[in-house]
Design a protein around this motif. Structure first.
Motif, PDB file in Angstrom:
ATOM      1  N   LEU A  13       0.961  -1.161  -0.105  1.00  0.00           N
ATOM      2  CA  LEU A  13       0.148   0.008  -0.059  1.00  0.00           C
ATOM      3  C   LEU A  13       0.974   1.319  -0.021  1.00  0.00           C
ATOM      4  CD1 LEU A  13      -2.726   1.452   0.452  1.00  0.00           C
ATOM      5  CD2 LEU A  13      -2.241   1.181   2.777  1.00  0.00           C
ATOM      6  N   GLN A  14       0.727   1.981  -0.937  1.00  0.00           N
ATOM      7  CA  GLN A  14       1.549   3.037  -1.188  1.00  0.00           C
ATOM      8  C   GLN A  14       0.979   4.446  -1.189  1.00  0.00           C
ATOM      9  OE1 GLN A  14       5.339   4.049  -4.220  1.00  0.00           O
ATOM     10  NE2 GLN A  14       3.314   4.615  -5.159  1.00  0.00           N
ATOM     11  N   LEU A  15       1.367   5.590  -0.316  1.00  0.00           N
ATOM     12  CA  LEU A  15       0.503   6.648  -0.280  1.00  0.00           C
ATOM     13  C   LEU A  15       1.748   7.612  -1.300  1.00  0.00           C
ATOM     14  CD1 LEU A  15      -1.223   8.777   1.200  1.00  0.00           C
ATOM     15  CD2 LEU A  15       0.597   8.988   2.980  1.00  0.00           C
ATOM     16  N   VAL A  16       1.199   8.591  -1.818  1.00  0.00           N
ATOM     17  CA  VAL A  16       1.746   9.580  -2.623  1.00  0.00           C
ATOM     18  C   VAL A  16       1.110  10.867  -2.197  1.00  0.00           C
ATOM     19  CG1 VAL A  16       2.509  10.297  -4.769  1.00  0.00           C
ATOM     20  CG2 VAL A  16       2.254   7.902  -4.505  1.00  0.00           C
ATOM     21  N   LEU A  17       2.069  11.892  -1.870  1.00  0.00           N
ATOM     22  CA  LEU A  17       1.922  13.130  -1.619  1.00  0.00           C
ATOM     23  C   LEU A  17       2.560  13.978  -2.811  1.00  0.00           C
ATOM     24  CD1 LEU A  17       2.853  13.481   2.083  1.00  0.00           C
ATOM     25  CD2 LEU A  17       0.669  12.788   1.269  1.00  0.00           C
ATOM     26  N   SER A  18       1.635  14.996  -3.532  1.00  0.00           N
ATOM     27  CA  SER A  18       1.828  15.558  -4.683  1.00  0.00           C
ATOM     28  C   SER A  18       1.928  17.158  -4.645  1.00  0.00           C
ATOM     29  CB  SER A  18       1.160  15.168  -5.805  1.00  0.00           C
ATOM     30  OG  SER A  18       1.521  13.932  -6.098  1.00  0.00           O
ATOM     31  N   SER A  19       2.904  17.536  -5.150  1.00  0.00           N
ATOM     32  CA  SER A  19       2.885  19.330  -5.181  1.00  0.00           C
ATOM     33  C   SER A  19       1.861  19.853  -5.973  1.00  0.00           C
ATOM     34  CB  SER A  19       4.157  19.768  -5.154  1.00  0.00           C
ATOM     35  OG  SER A  19       4.816  19.651  -6.681  1.00  0.00           O
ATOM     36  N   GLU A  20       1.489  19.053  -6.912  1.00  0.00           N
ATOM     37  CA  GLU A  20       0.532  19.438  -8.154  1.00  0.00           C
ATOM     38  C   GLU A  20      -0.837  18.786  -8.372  1.00  0.00           C
ATOM     39  OE1 GLU A  20       1.524  22.188  -9.791  1.00  0.00           O
ATOM     40  OE2 GLU A  20       3.324  22.298  -8.661  1.00  0.00           O
ATOM     41  N   LEU A  21      -1.766  19.440  -8.810  1.00  0.00           N
ATOM     42  CA  LEU A  21      -2.952  18.562  -9.173  1.00  0.00           C
ATOM     43  C   LEU A  21      -2.657  17.779 -10.509  1.00  0.00           C
ATOM     44  CD1 LEU A  21      -5.741  21.262  -8.654  1.00  0.00           C
ATOM     45  CD2 LEU A  21      -5.197  19.491  -7.026  1.00  0.00           C
ATOM     46  N   TYR A  22      -3.482  16.738 -10.684  1.00  0.00           N
ATOM     47  CA  TYR A  22      -3.281  15.869 -11.890  1.00  0.00           C
ATOM     48  C   TYR A  22      -3.025  16.786 -13.103  1.00  0.00           C
ATOM     49  CZ  TYR A  22      -3.660  12.616 -15.496  1.00  0.00           C
ATOM     50  OH  TYR A  22      -3.652  11.738 -16.647  1.00  0.00           O
ATOM     51  N   ASP A  23      -2.434  16.574 -13.961  1.00  0.00           N
ATOM     52  CA  ASP A  23      -2.194  17.223 -15.157  1.00  0.00           C
ATOM     53  C   ASP A  23      -1.572  16.381 -16.135  1.00  0.00           C
ATOM     54  OD1 ASP A  23      -1.826  18.995 -17.277  1.00  0.00           O
ATOM     55  OD2 ASP A  23      -0.795  20.752 -16.176  1.00  0.00           O
ATOM     56  N   GLU A  24      -2.262  16.162 -17.128  1.00  0.00           N
ATOM     57  CA  GLU A  24      -1.493  15.056 -18.084  1.00  0.00           C
ATOM     58  C   GLU A  24      -0.281  15.701 -18.746  1.00  0.00           C
ATOM     59  OE1 GLU A  24      -0.461  11.669 -20.054  1.00  0.00           O
ATOM     60  OE2 GLU A  24      -1.886  11.541 -18.547  1.00  0.00           O
ATOM     61  N   THR A  25      -0.462  16.915 -19.069  1.00  0.00           N
ATOM     62  CA  THR A  25       0.730  17.713 -19.842  1.00  0.00           C
ATOM     63  C   THR A  25       2.001  17.904 -19.134  1.00  0.00           C
ATOM     64  OG1 THR A  25      -0.077  19.961 -19.174  1.00  0.00           O
ATOM     65  CG2 THR A  25      -1.077  19.043 -21.087  1.00  0.00           C
ATOM     66  N   ASP A  26       2.013  17.746 -17.529  1.00  0.00           N
ATOM     67  CA  ASP A  26       3.204  17.426 -16.779  1.00  0.00           C
ATOM     68  C   ASP A  26       3.922  16.175 -16.688  1.00  0.00           C
ATOM     69  OD1 ASP A  26       4.841  18.462 -14.648  1.00  0.00           O
ATOM     70  OD2 ASP A  26       3.947  17.214 -13.194  1.00  0.00           O
ATOM     71  N   TYR A  27       3.309  15.239 -17.471  1.00  0.00           N
ATOM     72  CA  TYR A  27       3.908  13.984 -17.582  1.00  0.00           C
ATOM     73  C   TYR A  27       5.041  13.665 -18.698  1.00  0.00           C
ATOM     74  CZ  TYR A  27       0.803  11.847 -13.981  1.00  0.00           C
ATOM     75  OH  TYR A  27       0.217  11.437 -12.897  1.00  0.00           O
ATOM     76  N   ILE A  28       6.027  13.071 -18.246  1.00  0.00           N
ATOM     77  CA  ILE A  28       7.100  12.822 -19.539  1.00  0.00           C
ATOM     78  C   ILE A  28       6.743  11.100 -19.508  1.00  0.00           C
ATOM     79  CG2 ILE A  28       9.113  12.699 -20.488  1.00  0.00           C
ATOM     80  CD1 ILE A  28       9.756  15.129 -18.484  1.00  0.00           C
ATOM     81  N   ARG A  29       6.364  10.559 -20.512  1.00  0.00           N
ATOM     82  CA  ARG A  29       5.783   9.029 -20.589  1.00  0.00           C
ATOM     83  C   ARG A  29       6.617   8.350 -21.218  1.00  0.00           C
ATOM     84  NH1 ARG A  29       1.409   8.175 -17.601  1.00  0.00           N
ATOM     85  NH2 ARG A  29      -0.147   9.652 -17.154  1.00  0.00           N
ATOM     86  N   ASP A  30       7.538   8.996 -22.182  1.00  0.00           N
ATOM     87  CA  ASP A  30       8.453   8.177 -23.056  1.00  0.00           C
ATOM     88  C   ASP A  30       9.880   8.461 -22.568  1.00  0.00           C
ATOM     89  OD1 ASP A  30      10.142   7.885 -25.378  1.00  0.00           O
ATOM     90  OD2 ASP A  30       8.482   7.250 -26.508  1.00  0.00           O
TER      91      ASP A  30
END
Length: 133
Positions: A107-124
């Motif tokens: 069970l992993q907890l994640v605290l993030s500095s930003e709201l979800y934003d797909e443009t913030d991801y580098i997926r490749d």
């Protein structure tokens, strides 16, 4: 650029009564938390992550079980972190590639500095590597 690093949250209590572990914005968390999520029911040895963020900073905590996190910096330096205690945390700055592997019943907890934003991801991974050439 800041590198990923492990740290511990303060624990209050005793073995005979149990513990409380405390995380506080801008005190032992180096950013304001805007989003909290957790991953659960992940099959043992499943791989997640495989991305980086442009802006988002994160704190990862294994509340149960263990999580192995492999990070890659823009320079190509790889590091491995083992999270196995709810008072232990991993800080992940922006622009760090991460791959996470979970134990059974993790069970992993994640605290993030930003709201979800797909443009913030580098997926490749190639895009991530090419960005720093």
């Amino acid at each position: 650029m800041t590198q990923p690093y492990l740290f511990e949250f303060p624990e209050i209590g005793a073995p005979e009564k149990g513990f409380i572990t405390v995380a506080e914005n801008l005190k032992n968390i180096p950013f304001e938390v805007k989003r909290v999520f957790w991953t659960h029911s992940i099959p043992a040895q499943a791989i997640r992550g495989n991305h980086a963020h442009y802006r988002n900073q994160q704190i990862l905590v294994a509340l149960q079980g263990s999580v192995t996190v492999i990070t890659t910096s823009p320079s190509g330096e790889e590091k491995s972190f083992e999270l196995h205690s709810p008072d232990q945390a991993l800080y992940l700055p922006p622009n760090v590639w991460r791959i996470m592997n979970y134990s059974e019943n993790a069970l992993q907890l994640v605290l993030s500095s930003e709201l979800y934003d797909e443009t913030d991801y580098i997926r490749d991974i190639s895009d991530f590597q090419n960005q720093w050439k």
